[in-house]
Design a protein around this motif. Structure first.
Motif, PDB file in Angstrom:
ATOM      1  N   LEU A  11       0.769  -1.087   0.088  1.00  0.00           N
ATOM      2  CA  LEU A  11      -0.126   0.038  -0.116  1.00  0.00           C
ATOM      3  C   LEU A  11       0.818   1.200  -0.097  1.00  0.00           C
ATOM      4  O   LEU A  11       0.560   2.154  -0.610  1.00  0.00           O
ATOM      5  N   ARG A  12       1.875   1.304   0.501  1.00  0.00           N
ATOM      6  CA  ARG A  12       3.121   2.431   0.828  1.00  0.00           C
ATOM      7  C   ARG A  12       3.377   2.499  -0.509  1.00  0.00           C
ATOM      8  O   ARG A  12       3.623   3.831  -1.095  1.00  0.00           O
ATOM      9  N   ALA A  13       3.576   1.588  -1.343  1.00  0.00           N
ATOM     10  CA  ALA A  13       4.247   1.687  -2.724  1.00  0.00           C
ATOM     11  C   ALA A  13       3.332   2.377  -3.798  1.00  0.00           C
ATOM     12  O   ALA A  13       3.551   3.241  -4.455  1.00  0.00           O
ATOM     13  N   PHE A  14       1.996   1.975  -3.421  1.00  0.00           N
ATOM     14  CA  PHE A  14       1.028   2.474  -4.298  1.00  0.00           C
ATOM     15  C   PHE A  14       0.750   3.983  -3.917  1.00  0.00           C
ATOM     16  O   PHE A  14       0.618   4.936  -4.649  1.00  0.00           O
ATOM     17  N   GLU A  15       0.773   4.271  -2.596  1.00  0.00           N
ATOM     18  CA  GLU A  15       0.329   5.576  -2.154  1.00  0.00           C
ATOM     19  C   GLU A  15       1.630   6.579  -2.630  1.00  0.00           C
ATOM     20  O   GLU A  15       1.462   7.757  -3.149  1.00  0.00           O
ATOM     21  N   ALA A  16       2.973   6.235  -2.535  1.00  0.00           N
ATOM     22  CA  ALA A  16       3.919   6.942  -2.955  1.00  0.00           C
ATOM     23  C   ALA A  16       3.952   7.359  -4.329  1.00  0.00           C
ATOM     24  O   ALA A  16       4.145   8.337  -4.999  1.00  0.00           O
ATOM     25  N   THR A  17       3.616   6.229  -5.234  1.00  0.00           N
ATOM     26  CA  THR A  17       3.479   6.446  -6.513  1.00  0.00           C
ATOM     27  C   THR A  17       2.441   7.289  -7.144  1.00  0.00           C
ATOM     28  O   THR A  17       2.443   8.131  -7.927  1.00  0.00           O
ATOM     29  N   ALA A  18       1.316   7.243  -6.359  1.00  0.00           N
ATOM     30  CA  ALA A  18       0.334   8.267  -6.772  1.00  0.00           C
ATOM     31  C   ALA A  18       0.517   9.596  -6.358  1.00  0.00           C
ATOM     32  O   ALA A  18       0.059  10.582  -7.021  1.00  0.00           O
ATOM     33  N   ARG A  19       1.233   9.810  -5.149  1.00  0.00           N
ATOM     34  CA  ARG A  19       1.438  11.219  -4.771  1.00  0.00           C
ATOM     35  C   ARG A  19       2.561  11.775  -5.659  1.00  0.00           C
ATOM     36  O   ARG A  19       2.382  12.924  -5.961  1.00  0.00           O
ATOM     37  N   LYS A  20       3.622  10.967  -6.480  1.00  0.00           N
ATOM     38  CA  LYS A  20       4.681  11.735  -7.095  1.00  0.00           C
ATOM     39  C   LYS A  20       4.379  11.257  -8.611  1.00  0.00           C
ATOM     40  O   LYS A  20       5.131  11.849  -9.428  1.00  0.00           O
ATOM     41  N   ASN A  21       3.257  10.632  -8.860  1.00  0.00           N
ATOM     42  CA  ASN A  21       3.186  10.388 -10.402  1.00  0.00           C
ATOM     43  C   ASN A  21       4.392   9.545 -11.010  1.00  0.00           C
ATOM     44  O   ASN A  21       4.512   9.976 -12.141  1.00  0.00           O
ATOM     45  N   SER A  22       4.882   8.818 -10.099  1.00  0.00           N
ATOM     46  CA  SER A  22       6.367   8.133 -11.138  1.00  0.00           C
ATOM     47  C   SER A  22       6.615   6.970 -10.088  1.00  0.00           C
ATOM     48  O   SER A  22       6.843   7.003  -8.891  1.00  0.00           O
ATOM     49  N   PHE A  23       6.840   5.998 -10.799  1.00  0.00           N
ATOM     50  CA  PHE A  23       7.445   4.778 -10.210  1.00  0.00           C
ATOM     51  C   PHE A  23       9.064   5.105  -9.816  1.00  0.00           C
ATOM     52  O   PHE A  23       9.276   4.618  -8.508  1.00  0.00           O
TER      53      PHE A  23
END
Length: 301
Positions: A11-23
């Motif tokens: 979930l943290r990986a998803f949240e960080a990706t969504a917040r930064k718009n970047s893998f």
């Protein structure tokens, strides 16, 4: 429904990706590989049976389903973090304050003064993190940010810590006898180091009333810390932010061939959520920063 209980790291990986718009940026924040973040996001999509992101070159954007999931998860993380902070504040023997600074401010101004703060408040633990000026201040992870700019930060409270002037500086070993610096235009015999663009030097020469055009050449460096290091290492003459280089001038590591300084288009700000301002730890550190900033202004006069 038990199979929908996805682990927190995913979930943290998803949240960080969504917040930064970047893998890639999410991976950098989480200190894992881009492939690991992408794999974790795909795991969530497979469990839910929907796409959470539209993938494009070097950028991802949330789908409608992703936006809905992100809203719930980000709120949940915020609540978790808030609760953990409250529990930690009640249970820790020492008081802590988490501070975010730019690399140049941290190394050239703050680090030189911290021993005075710790001498007065040995019970306070500071946790200092570096971030570039354009990176967002995250109220969930940081109590106070010291940021460079000339704008407000949304709903966050901000106050000017100090403004800056730009002064030509270089290593004394860089100057050459065959090209003495008697008047401002003599600087054109030397390499000029530029921060972000050629505009600062152009403004300085205009203030110096130099009529001949300034050649648009020389290295452009987008970090003031690296800029001053280049000047210290005989790479050219830079326009340094005076509060950050005052000690090096006093120590003779840097010299200024001319006293003319121009005002920066920006200032250092204290940025924080209004709620943290009631903390005694915050008040002590804020007051310390303001006292040190004022002391520097008195010294300059």
């Amino acid at each position: 429904m038990a199979n929908l209980l996805i682990n927190l790291n995913t979930l943290r990986a998803f949240e960080a990706t969504a917040r930064k718009n970047s893998f890639t940026l999410a991976a950098q924040e989480l200190c894992v590989t881009q492939a690991a973040v992408s794999h974790q996001v795909r795991q969530i999509e497979e469990v839910l049976g929907v796409r959470l992101f539209e993938r494009a070159h070097r950028r991802v954007t949330l789908t409608d389903a992703g936006t809905r999931v992100y809203g719930t998860i980000s709120n949940a993380f915020r609540d978790i973090d808030s609760t953990l902070r409250e529990v930690r504040a009640q249970g820790e023997a020492k008081m802590t304050l988490t501070v975010q600074v730019t690399p140049s401010f941290g190394s050239r101004w703050l680090a030189r003064r911290l021993h005075w703060f710790w001498a007065e408040y040995p019970e306070i633990d500071l946790r200092i993190y570096h971030a570039l000026p354009h990176e967002q201040y995250d109220v969930r992870r940081v109590d106070l940010a010291i940021k460079w700019g000339h704008k407000s930060w949304g709903s966050l409270h901000s106050e000017v810590l100090f403004e800056c002037q730009l002064l030509p500086v270089c290593s004394p070993r860089y100057l050459r006898p065959e090209h003495p610096l008697r008047k401002p235009e003599d600087l054109l015999h030397y390499a000029l180091l530029h921060e972000d663009s050629y505009e600062d030097w152009s403004a300085w020469f205009r203030a110096a009333e130099v009529s001949q055009p300034v050649p648009m050449r020389g290295p452009i460096i987008n970090d003031s810390n690296t800029l001053i290091e280049a000047a210290l290492n005989l790479q050219g003459i830079a326009l340094g932010r005076l509060p950050l280089i005052r000690e090096q001038l006093q120590e003779g590591l840097l010299v200024s061939p001319f006293d003319l300084a121009i005002k920066c288009e920006g200032a250092y700000h204290l940025v924080y959520d209004e709620k943290v301002s009631n903390s005694e730890v915050f008040k002590k550190f804020r007051n310390f920063l303001i006292e040190q900033a004022r002391a520097g202004l008195v010294t300059a006069e």
